[in-house]
Design a protein around this motif. Structure first.
Motif, PDB file in Angstrom:
ATOM      1  N   ILE A 138       1.313  -0.931   0.056  1.00  0.00           N
ATOM      2  CA  ILE A 138       0.231   0.165   0.219  1.00  0.00           C
ATOM      3  C   ILE A 138       1.024   0.956   0.227  1.00  0.00           C
ATOM      4  CG2 ILE A 138      -1.926   1.256   1.063  1.00  0.00           C
ATOM      5  CD1 ILE A 138      -2.233  -1.168   2.740  1.00  0.00           C
ATOM      6  N   PRO A 139       0.019   2.614  -0.807  1.00  0.00           N
ATOM      7  CA  PRO A 139       1.275   3.709  -0.665  1.00  0.00           C
ATOM      8  C   PRO A 139       1.262   3.692   0.793  1.00  0.00           C
ATOM      9  CG  PRO A 139      -0.408   3.510  -2.758  1.00  0.00           C
ATOM     10  CD  PRO A 139      -0.647   2.207  -1.933  1.00  0.00           C
ATOM     11  N   HIS A 140       2.933   4.688   1.547  1.00  0.00           N
ATOM     12  CA  HIS A 140       2.653   5.060   2.821  1.00  0.00           C
ATOM     13  C   HIS A 140       1.423   6.210   2.763  1.00  0.00           C
ATOM     14  CE1 HIS A 140       4.664   7.579   5.007  1.00  0.00           C
ATOM     15  NE2 HIS A 140       4.532   8.101   4.877  1.00  0.00           N
ATOM     16  N   SER A 141       1.038   6.890   2.206  1.00  0.00           N
ATOM     17  CA  SER A 141       0.299   8.151   2.764  1.00  0.00           C
ATOM     18  C   SER A 141      -1.310   7.550   3.119  1.00  0.00           C
ATOM     19  CB  SER A 141       0.169   8.787   1.512  1.00  0.00           C
ATOM     20  OG  SER A 141      -0.024   8.246   0.849  1.00  0.00           O
ATOM     21  N   GLU A 142      -1.149   6.137   2.149  1.00  0.00           N
ATOM     22  CA  GLU A 142      -2.584   5.125   2.074  1.00  0.00           C
ATOM     23  C   GLU A 142      -2.702   5.384   3.421  1.00  0.00           C
ATOM     24  OE1 GLU A 142      -5.292   2.333   0.088  1.00  0.00           O
ATOM     25  OE2 GLU A 142      -3.927   3.430  -0.896  1.00  0.00           O
ATOM     26  N   TRP A 143      -1.193   4.157   3.656  1.00  0.00           N
ATOM     27  CA  TRP A 143      -1.431   3.242   4.604  1.00  0.00           C
ATOM     28  C   TRP A 143      -1.107   3.885   6.084  1.00  0.00           C
ATOM     29  CZ3 TRP A 143       1.368   2.762   8.919  1.00  0.00           C
ATOM     30  CH2 TRP A 143       1.070   1.418   9.429  1.00  0.00           C
ATOM     31  N   CYS A 144      -1.125   5.181   6.340  1.00  0.00           N
ATOM     32  CA  CYS A 144      -0.802   6.374   7.235  1.00  0.00           C
ATOM     33  C   CYS A 144      -2.333   6.436   7.543  1.00  0.00           C
ATOM     34  CB  CYS A 144      -0.191   7.000   7.240  1.00  0.00           C
ATOM     35  SG  CYS A 144       1.700   6.658   7.058  1.00  0.00           S
ATOM     36  N   VAL A 145      -3.289   6.702   6.430  1.00  0.00           N
ATOM     37  CA  VAL A 145      -4.188   7.545   7.222  1.00  0.00           C
ATOM     38  C   VAL A 145      -5.826   6.258   6.839  1.00  0.00           C
ATOM     39  CG1 VAL A 145      -6.661   8.114   5.215  1.00  0.00           C
ATOM     40  CG2 VAL A 145      -4.389   9.054   4.423  1.00  0.00           C
ATOM     41  N   ARG A 146      -5.236   5.264   6.640  1.00  0.00           N
ATOM     42  CA  ARG A 146      -6.008   3.032   6.771  1.00  0.00           C
ATOM     43  C   ARG A 146      -5.802   3.309   8.245  1.00  0.00           C
ATOM     44  NH1 ARG A 146      -5.936  -1.022   2.413  1.00  0.00           N
ATOM     45  NH2 ARG A 146      -6.189  -0.279   0.546  1.00  0.00           N
ATOM     46  N   ASN A 147      -4.268   3.896   9.084  1.00  0.00           N
ATOM     47  CA  ASN A 147      -3.873   3.203  10.545  1.00  0.00           C
ATOM     48  C   ASN A 147      -3.659   4.285  11.147  1.00  0.00           C
ATOM     49  OD1 ASN A 147      -3.735   0.076   9.941  1.00  0.00           O
ATOM     50  ND2 ASN A 147      -2.282   1.193   8.077  1.00  0.00           N
ATOM     51  N   CYS A 148      -4.616   5.225  10.759  1.00  0.00           N
ATOM     52  CA  CYS A 148      -4.265   6.506  12.104  1.00  0.00           C
ATOM     53  C   CYS A 148      -3.179   6.880  12.331  1.00  0.00           C
ATOM     54  CB  CYS A 148      -5.045   6.625  12.836  1.00  0.00           C
ATOM     55  SG  CYS A 148      -7.277   5.959  12.191  1.00  0.00           S
ATOM     56  N   ILE A 149      -2.111   6.159  11.325  1.00  0.00           N
ATOM     57  CA  ILE A 149      -0.664   6.921  11.532  1.00  0.00           C
ATOM     58  C   ILE A 149      -0.685   7.756  11.293  1.00  0.00           C
ATOM     59  CG2 ILE A 149       1.918   6.109  12.122  1.00  0.00           C
ATOM     60  CD1 ILE A 149      -0.027   4.176  13.675  1.00  0.00           C
ATOM     61  N   ASN A 150       0.572   8.618  12.031  1.00  0.00           N
ATOM     62  CA  ASN A 150       0.627  10.135  11.697  1.00  0.00           C
ATOM     63  C   ASN A 150       2.270   9.762  10.379  1.00  0.00           C
ATOM     64  OD1 ASN A 150       2.442  12.545  10.903  1.00  0.00           O
ATOM     65  ND2 ASN A 150       2.291  13.509  12.717  1.00  0.00           N
ATOM     66  N   GLY A 151       1.908  10.343   9.515  1.00  0.00           N
ATOM     67  CA  GLY A 151       3.126   9.959   8.182  1.00  0.00           C
ATOM     68  C   GLY A 151       4.023  10.502   7.845  1.00  0.00           C
ATOM     69  N   ARG A 152       4.556  12.744   8.215  1.00  0.00           N
ATOM     70  CA  ARG A 152       5.216  12.487   8.945  1.00  0.00           C
ATOM     71  C   ARG A 152       6.392  11.918   9.721  1.00  0.00           C
ATOM     72  NH1 ARG A 152       3.678  18.870   7.408  1.00  0.00           N
ATOM     73  NH2 ARG A 152       2.963  19.008   5.216  1.00  0.00           N
ATOM     74  N   ALA A 153       5.302  11.997  10.502  1.00  0.00           N
ATOM     75  CA  ALA A 153       6.475  11.780  12.032  1.00  0.00           C
ATOM     76  C   ALA A 153       7.338  10.266  11.356  1.00  0.00           C
ATOM     77  CB  ALA A 153       5.592  11.129  12.913  1.00  0.00           C
ATOM     78  N   LEU A 154       6.489   8.891  10.606  1.00  0.00           N
ATOM     79  CA  LEU A 154       7.263   7.749  10.117  1.00  0.00           C
ATOM     80  C   LEU A 154       8.172   7.643   9.928  1.00  0.00           C
ATOM     81  CD1 LEU A 154       6.058   5.135  11.998  1.00  0.00           C
ATOM     82  CD2 LEU A 154       4.960   4.331   9.502  1.00  0.00           C
ATOM     83  N   ALA A 155       8.233   9.024   8.193  1.00  0.00           N
ATOM     84  CA  ALA A 155       9.001   9.251   8.338  1.00  0.00           C
ATOM     85  C   ALA A 155      10.445  10.056   8.734  1.00  0.00           C
ATOM     86  CB  ALA A 155       7.787  10.267   6.536  1.00  0.00           C
ATOM     87  N   ARG A 156       9.935  10.538   9.439  1.00  0.00           N
ATOM     88  CA  ARG A 156      10.988  11.237  10.409  1.00  0.00           C
ATOM     89  C   ARG A 156      12.003   9.867  11.244  1.00  0.00           C
ATOM     90  NH1 ARG A 156      14.929  13.989  11.741  1.00  0.00           N
ATOM     91  NH2 ARG A 156      15.214  14.478  14.314  1.00  0.00           N
ATOM     92  N   ALA A 157      10.820   9.373  11.650  1.00  0.00           N
ATOM     93  CA  ALA A 157      11.324   8.143  12.076  1.00  0.00           C
ATOM     94  C   ALA A 157      12.127   7.353  11.357  1.00  0.00           C
ATOM     95  CB  ALA A 157      10.907   7.047  12.962  1.00  0.00           C
ATOM     96  N   PHE A 158      11.458   6.749  10.152  1.00  0.00           N
ATOM     97  CA  PHE A 158      12.839   6.199   9.327  1.00  0.00           C
ATOM     98  C   PHE A 158      13.895   6.455   8.795  1.00  0.00           C
ATOM     99  CE2 PHE A 158      13.815   5.738   4.224  1.00  0.00           C
ATOM    100  CZ  PHE A 158      13.454   4.484   4.634  1.00  0.00           C
ATOM    101  N   ASP A 159      13.870   8.111   8.492  1.00  0.00           N
ATOM    102  CA  ASP A 159      15.104   9.046   8.568  1.00  0.00           C
ATOM    103  C   ASP A 159      16.057   8.843   9.421  1.00  0.00           C
ATOM    104  OD1 ASP A 159      14.343   9.261   5.548  1.00  0.00           O
ATOM    105  OD2 ASP A 159      13.821  11.808   6.569  1.00  0.00           O
ATOM    106  N   VAL A 160      15.556   8.912  11.079  1.00  0.00           N
ATOM    107  CA  VAL A 160      16.403   8.950  12.129  1.00  0.00           C
ATOM    108  C   VAL A 160      16.601   7.874  12.143  1.00  0.00           C
ATOM    109  CG1 VAL A 160      15.947   8.840  14.652  1.00  0.00           C
ATOM    110  CG2 VAL A 160      15.016  10.662  13.284  1.00  0.00           C
ATOM    111  N   ARG A 161      16.456   6.562  12.039  1.00  0.00           N
ATOM    112  CA  ARG A 161      16.940   5.337  12.073  1.00  0.00           C
ATOM    113  C   ARG A 161      18.050   5.000  10.975  1.00  0.00           C
ATOM    114  NH1 ARG A 161      16.781   0.091  10.505  1.00  0.00           N
ATOM    115  NH2 ARG A 161      16.209  -1.175  12.312  1.00  0.00           N
ATOM    116  N   LYS A 162      17.751   5.601  10.142  1.00  0.00           N
ATOM    117  CA  LYS A 162      19.127   5.530   9.308  1.00  0.00           C
ATOM    118  C   LYS A 162      20.168   5.845   9.154  1.00  0.00           C
ATOM    119  CE  LYS A 162      19.854   5.739   3.621  1.00  0.00           C
ATOM    120  NZ  LYS A 162      19.292   6.686   2.608  1.00  0.00           N
ATOM    121  N   GLN A 163      19.695   6.805   9.916  1.00  0.00           N
ATOM    122  CA  GLN A 163      21.124   7.895  10.699  1.00  0.00           C
ATOM    123  C   GLN A 163      21.887   7.404  11.739  1.00  0.00           C
ATOM    124  OE1 GLN A 163      20.250  11.563  12.304  1.00  0.00           O
ATOM    125  NE2 GLN A 163      22.381  12.254  12.293  1.00  0.00           N
ATOM    126  N   LEU A 164      21.019   6.580  12.803  1.00  0.00           N
ATOM    127  CA  LEU A 164      21.524   5.869  13.769  1.00  0.00           C
ATOM    128  C   LEU A 164      22.244   4.732  13.549  1.00  0.00           C
ATOM    129  CD1 LEU A 164      18.488   6.682  16.509  1.00  0.00           C
ATOM    130  CD2 LEU A 164      21.366   7.621  16.624  1.00  0.00           C
TER     131      LEU A 164
END
Length: 286
Positions: A138-164
């Motif tokens: 499922i596209p990222h934005s659609e998945w987040c809407v379906r599951n009531c998750i903040n898409g920007r925050a999840l993208a931020r977590a992805f970037d932070v994880r990559k750096q760490l």
């Protein structure tokens, strides 16, 4: 303070801050670093402190990440720390509790965050790489809407994880792909990382009197006392642990929040006997 020590500033109290923190704030920072083993009695960075200083994280979260290698679950803790760093993962959590229930862990908020991220990785398509491009995702934005998750925050977590992940692998030599099948190892790592933020459940007289019924009063089961400081706290209503019956005897938490009451957030169940195993020097003194 940790970053200044890493830059070679021996006594941060004498540093020319643009906006100087209070002396009490600095003392608390020194006490935290000493308890974590990052500085010695002369305020010098230890070898462990030098590793901690390489991580662009709050010292407590950095300690949690470093401890994960002992329990062979660095990949899982990388995810959890990244999700905690992103903040506001949920979209209108109180209104969408039913939709978020699929992720909720009986064992606490940190396992819940891990489940959210892993589900997103397995079900959604976020980057344009061939690895993640899949017609069944499922596209990222659609998945987040379906599951009531903040898409920007999840993208931020992805970037932070990559750096760490890069820092842990290249600068600290950790096995960043280790993920424990045994969930107890994950909880032991959380206990080792957050041993300074432990709370034990307060057993009230009302609970003792009603023990024969086998159930704990809802008004008392979420009341805890912090091991350090002895502060009376309650589990925050947004926690996956809120209202759990029976309530766990011992938990760790990532945040204290004071409003009319003092709440703990980022709550995860542990076993009290693990504390002497993960931090024997500290708990022998307390």
């Amino acid at each position: 303070v940790l970053q200044l020590k890493g830059m070679g500033v021996h006594d941060p109290r004498k540093f020319d801050f643009l906006t100087p923190p209070s002396e009490q704030t600095l003392i608390k920072a020194f006490e935290l670093l000493y308890a974590l083993g990052a500085i010695d009695a002369t305020m010098e960075l230890t070898d462990y402190g030098k590793k901690l200083a390489k991580l662009p994280l709050d010292p407590t979260f950095g300690h949690l990440l470093l401890q994960s290698s002992k329990f062979e679950c660095t990949s899982d803790i990388l995810t959890v720390v990244s999700m905690l760093s992103a903040e506001n993962i949920y979209y209108r959590q109180r209104e969408n509790g039913a939709a978020l229930a699929r992720f909720a862990s009986h064992e606490g908020d940190l396992p819940t965050l891990l489940t959210i991220y892993n589900s997103w990785q397995a079900e959604a398509s976020y980057t344009n790489s061939k690895k993640t491009k899949n017609k069944f995702r499922i596209p990222h934005s659609e998945w987040c809407v379906r599951n009531c998750i903040n898409g920007r925050a999840l993208a931020r977590a992805f970037d932070v994880r990559k750096q760490l992940k890069e820092i842990c692998r290249n600068s600290l030599g950790l096995d960043v792909d280790s993920s424990s099948v045994d969930r107890e190892n994950f909880h032991r790592a959380v206990c080792a990382g957050l041993f300074l933020q432990v709370a034990t459940r307060i057993v009230s007289s009302a609970e003792i009197n009603s023990s024969s019924s086998g159930r704990i009063s809802s008004s008392t089961r979420g009341l805890y006392k912090t091991k350090i400081g002895g502060k009376e706290v309650s589990i925050h209503p947004t926690s996956a642990m809120f209202g759990r019956n029976p309530a766990p005897k011992t938990v760790v938490y990532t945040e204290l929040l004071t409003t009319k009451k003092t709440y703990i957030r980022g709550v995860t169940q542990i076993r009290e006997d693990w504390l002497m195993e993960v931090a024997p020097n500290f708990f022998q003194k307390h």
